[in-house]
Scaffold this motif. Structure first.
Motif, PDB file in Angstrom:
ATOM      1  N   ILE A 194      95.267   5.900  56.692  1.00 50.95           N
ATOM      2  CA  ILE A 194      96.572   6.431  56.266  1.00 50.95           C
ATOM      3  C   ILE A 194      97.706   5.637  56.924  1.00 50.95           C
ATOM      4  O   ILE A 194      98.700   5.294  56.294  1.00 50.95           O
ATOM      5  N   GLN A 195      97.538   5.321  58.196  1.00 49.50           N
ATOM      6  CA  GLN A 195      98.626   4.632  58.911  1.00 49.50           C
ATOM      7  C   GLN A 195      98.784   3.172  58.497  1.00 49.50           C
ATOM      8  O   GLN A 195      99.879   2.639  58.530  1.00 49.50           O
ATOM      9  N   ASN A 196      97.686   2.546  58.114  1.00 52.04           N
ATOM     10  CA  ASN A 196      97.738   1.084  57.969  1.00 52.04           C
ATOM     11  C   ASN A 196      97.633   0.535  56.557  1.00 52.04           C
ATOM     12  O   ASN A 196      97.918  -0.644  56.343  1.00 52.04           O
ATOM     13  N   ALA A 197      97.202   1.352  55.602  1.00 51.25           N
ATOM     14  CA  ALA A 197      97.078   0.827  54.240  1.00 51.25           C
ATOM     15  C   ALA A 197      98.474   0.582  53.664  1.00 51.25           C
ATOM     16  O   ALA A 197      99.445   1.238  54.049  1.00 51.25           O
ATOM     17  N   ASP A 198      98.574  -0.361  52.735  1.00 52.59           N
ATOM     18  CA  ASP A 198      99.875  -0.605  52.106  1.00 52.59           C
ATOM     19  C   ASP A 198     100.241   0.562  51.202  1.00 52.59           C
ATOM     20  O   ASP A 198     101.399   0.958  51.132  1.00 52.59           O
ATOM     21  N   ILE A 199      99.232   1.068  50.522  1.00 51.74           N
ATOM     22  CA  ILE A 199      99.477   2.237  49.664  1.00 51.74           C
ATOM     23  C   ILE A 199      98.326   3.217  49.838  1.00 51.74           C
ATOM     24  O   ILE A 199      97.167   2.818  50.010  1.00 51.74           O
ATOM     25  N   ILE A 200      98.669   4.500  49.812  1.00 51.84           N
ATOM     26  CA  ILE A 200      97.651   5.540  49.956  1.00 51.84           C
ATOM     27  C   ILE A 200      97.677   6.353  48.675  1.00 51.84           C
ATOM     28  O   ILE A 200      98.750   6.602  48.121  1.00 51.84           O
ATOM     29  N   ASN A 201      96.526   6.755  48.233  1.00 52.40           N
ATOM     30  CA  ASN A 201      96.568   7.692  47.113  1.00 52.40           C
ATOM     31  C   ASN A 201      95.432   8.681  47.224  1.00 52.40           C
ATOM     32  O   ASN A 201      94.508   8.507  48.021  1.00 52.40           O
ATOM     33  N   THR A 202      95.578   9.749  46.483  1.00 59.77           N
ATOM     34  CA  THR A 202      94.491  10.701  46.393  1.00 59.77           C
ATOM     35  C   THR A 202      94.241  11.000  44.924  1.00 59.77           C
ATOM     36  O   THR A 202      94.934  10.456  44.063  1.00 59.77           O
ATOM     37  N   VAL A 203      93.236  11.843  44.653  1.00 57.75           N
ATOM     38  CA  VAL A 203      92.647  11.814  43.325  1.00 57.75           C
ATOM     39  C   VAL A 203      93.154  12.889  42.350  1.00 57.75           C
ATOM     40  O   VAL A 203      92.519  13.127  41.318  1.00 57.75           O
ATOM     41  N   SER A 204      94.254  13.526  42.697  1.00 60.20           N
ATOM     42  CA  SER A 204      94.949  14.350  41.704  1.00 60.20           C
ATOM     43  C   SER A 204      96.367  14.587  42.208  1.00 60.20           C
ATOM     44  O   SER A 204      96.633  14.469  43.404  1.00 60.20           O
ATOM     45  N   LYS A 205      97.245  14.932  41.303  1.00 59.09           N
ATOM     46  CA  LYS A 205      98.648  15.151  41.704  1.00 59.09           C
ATOM     47  C   LYS A 205      98.787  16.415  42.546  1.00 59.09           C
ATOM     48  O   LYS A 205      99.525  16.448  43.523  1.00 59.09           O
ATOM     49  N   THR A 206      98.053  17.453  42.166  1.00 59.38           N
ATOM     50  CA  THR A 206      98.161  18.706  42.929  1.00 59.38           C
ATOM     51  C   THR A 206      97.651  18.515  44.353  1.00 59.38           C
ATOM     52  O   THR A 206      98.296  18.926  45.323  1.00 59.38           O
ATOM     53  N   TYR A 207      96.491  17.858  44.514  1.00 56.15           N
ATOM     54  CA  TYR A 207      95.946  17.645  45.870  1.00 56.15           C
ATOM     55  C   TYR A 207      96.899  16.770  46.683  1.00 56.15           C
ATOM     56  O   TYR A 207      97.073  16.981  47.895  1.00 56.15           O
ATOM     57  N   CYS A 208      97.553  15.834  46.021  1.00 59.05           N
ATOM     58  CA  CYS A 208      98.513  14.953  46.690  1.00 59.05           C
ATOM     59  C   CYS A 208      99.651  15.775  47.312  1.00 59.05           C
ATOM     60  O   CYS A 208     100.123  15.468  48.410  1.00 59.05           O
ATOM     61  N   GLU A 209     100.074  16.810  46.618  1.00 62.11           N
ATOM     62  CA  GLU A 209     101.115  17.691  47.173  1.00 62.11           C
ATOM     63  C   GLU A 209     100.517  18.614  48.229  1.00 62.11           C
ATOM     64  O   GLU A 209     101.099  18.839  49.284  1.00 62.11           O
ATOM     65  N   GLU A 210      99.338  19.163  47.940  1.00 63.14           N
ATOM     66  CA  GLU A 210      98.714  20.137  48.858  1.00 63.14           C
ATOM     67  C   GLU A 210      98.494  19.542  50.246  1.00 63.14           C
ATOM     68  O   GLU A 210      98.745  20.207  51.261  1.00 63.14           O
ATOM     69  N   ILE A 211      98.030  18.287  50.296  1.00 59.93           N
ATOM     70  CA  ILE A 211      97.658  17.729  51.618  1.00 59.93           C
ATOM     71  C   ILE A 211      98.864  17.458  52.521  1.00 59.93           C
ATOM     72  O   ILE A 211      98.698  17.164  53.690  1.00 59.93           O
ATOM     73  N   LYS A 212     100.058  17.612  51.978  1.00 58.39           N
ATOM     74  CA  LYS A 212     101.242  17.470  52.842  1.00 58.39           C
ATOM     75  C   LYS A 212     101.553  18.779  53.574  1.00 58.39           C
ATOM     76  O   LYS A 212     102.488  18.846  54.355  1.00 58.39           O
TER      77      LYS A 212
END
Ligand code: ADP
Length: 470
Positions: A194-212
């Motif tokens: 998470i700290q070092n990748a140029d871009i991070i993604n996850t595998v759905s839009k909802t999970y992307c919001e949830e993990i914050k």
């Protein structure tokens, strides 16, 4: 669009080795991108569990020596993708794939080899696409060590989080073994990604919001918020050639959208195979899953007895994992032998038969980054019943009586009675409203959950990153 050179690094890749959705992802996305003309290479360890019918056809590529241990790399070209297998008896040929005490060392070595191989074969990748904790160290090693070498200077990294719960927390032994700089007194592989990748993604839009959030963030939500501008959510697809009821050779009876009535032959076969009452009218609910708390088994444990007392349905379960859930399902099977079918284990072919033969798939996950089982179920015209979280929320829309919209059933709260109420609703529709039920089946089988659209999203993401740094 420019043709990209991409290296996918993954701990499991279908059809060679699979324990869950990561394997489907690594194969499905790389195949979709290869078909669009990109130069796709996929690297994975060669385990004792690797199923590789044509291994003798693979070609020796290079050897890498690390601390007196030799790692042989073999390549195999399949479906426009070059697969690299990292072979080493000591580290990768074990009784289990993931449950080894030295797994930090196994995957640190693997990540190190992924990076070293690029130069040895002179493959100047535009992007290394890393996945989950196993390869979370690649962006860190690249940044802190490899970028000192001009060869690696322009390589960008994408880090996909398939499940934030499994982070890889270890001591610093593996980093010491390989002489890498030690970031903290403990090492969290996923955090490094998470700290070092140029871009991070996850595998759905909802999970992307949830993990914050604190609730879903698994202690890394603040790290993720720090990278919020570089964090994306792209839904997984499924491989529509692999999962296709019209031509799937694993199922008894093929069918398609205008011959849905043939699906019943698969149901009868399933009832027969699991020694359930042979009755085509009784709704048959399936569960195909890793047995772990994430998948909502606490709800199932809590309420299934009550559900059987009040409803007439059959349950077919295929899965493996935590002993407590295995014990629970064995007990349930003993109590309702004609209504419960159980197979403990991992069985790809049986899974297909169940997707094809069931009426409904139950997936009441506590959290679900994307979830592929509900997508496969819909592809086989099996109606999903899910909890509204992560990718389940993005792919299954509850049927609404007022508008007639929807492709399944869902409930919001992680609550056993809410789940029971929703299952009951599905059973009632199945029993009393065949026309609407058929509509839901059709919406599933005709839905578009292939990799096509998601691969386009990934292409855009790669290009955005390349343009940002050029
Ligand atoms: P996860 O990756 O969290 O396990 P997903 O729903 O994303 O969950 O992917 C699960 C994949 O593994 C699906 O392809 C599903 O069919 C398959 N699967 C899960 N358990 C089994 C099993 N016991 N036997 C065969 N396939 C299974």
């Amino acid at each position: 669009m420019k043709n990209l050179k991409i290296l996918f690094a993954a701990s499991e890749v279908y059809p060679f080795v699979k324990t869950g959705g990561l394997a489907d992802f690594a194969y499905g996305l790389s195949k979709a991108l290869a078909n669009k003309g990109h130069d796709i290479r996929v690297i994975l360890p060669k385990y004792s569990q690797t199923m590789f019918k044509n291994y003798e056809e693979s070609e020796f590529v290079k050897s890498i020596k690390i601390n007196d241990e030799i790692y042989n790399i073999y390549s195999f070209f399949y479906n426009n993708i070059t697969f690299y297998f990292v072979e080493n008896r000591t580290f990768f040929e074990r009784d289990t794939i993931y449950n080894n005490d030295d797994r930090d060392l196994q995957f640190t070595l693997f990540s190190d080899i992924c990076l070293k191989l690029l130069k040895l074969i002179d493959f100047k990748a535009d992007i290394i696409h890393c996945n989950d904790w196993h390869t979370g160290t690649i962006p860190y090693f690249l940044k802190t060590v490899f970028k000192k070498d001009e060869f690696y200077l322009n390589i960008k990294t994408v880090y996909t989080i398939h499940n934030l719960r499994y982070q890889g927390w270890f001591g610093d032994g593996a980093f010491r073994y390989l002489n890498y700089p030690i970031p903290e007194s403990y090492v969290n592989f996923m955090k490094l990604g998470i700290q070092n990748a140029d871009i991070i993604n996850t595998v759905s839009k909802t999970y992307c919001e949830e993990i914050k959030t604190d609730y879903f963030g698994e202690g890394l939500n603040y790290e993720l918020l720090l990278r919020e501008d570089d964090l994306y959510g792209i839904l997984n697809g499924i491989d529509y050639d692999e999962f296709n009821p019209e031509i799937d050779i694993n199922i008894i009876q093929n069918y398609k959208t205008d011959s849905l009535e043939k699906k019943i032959i698969n149901k009868k076969n399933l009832q027969n195979e699991f020694e359930l009452d042979l009755n085509e009218d009784i709704p048959l609910i399936a569960i195909i899953s890793r047995f772990t708390g994430q998948k909502g088994f606490d709800l199932i444990e809590r309420i299934t007895g009550e559900m059987f007392e009040n409803n007439n349905f059959q349950l077919v379960v295929l899965g493996t994992g935590e002993t407590r859930y295995q014990t629970f399902f064995h007990k349930l099977k003993n109590e309702y032998p004609n209504k419960v079918g159980l197979k403990i284990g991992y069985d790809e072919i049986l899974a297909r038969k169940i997707y094809a033969g069931a009426d409904m798939l139950l997936m009441p996950s506590l959290f679900e980054p994307c979830g592929l089982s509900q997508l496969i179920a819909m592809r086989y015209a099996t109606v999903p019943i899910v909890r509204e979280t992560g990718g389940l929320n993005d792919t299954v829309k509850a049927y609404r009586e007022d508008t007639g919209e929807g492709n399944g059933f869902s409930f919001k709260n992680y609550n056993a009675h809410d789940m029971m109420f929703t299952v009951k609703k599905a059973i009632t529709m199945y029993n009393n409203d065949k026309a609407t039920w058929k509509k839901l089946m059709k919406r599933g089988i005709e839905g578009n959950y292939s990799w096509h659209d998601s691969a386009v999203e990934y292409e855009k993401l790669y290009m955005k990153m390349i343009n940002k740094y050029e």
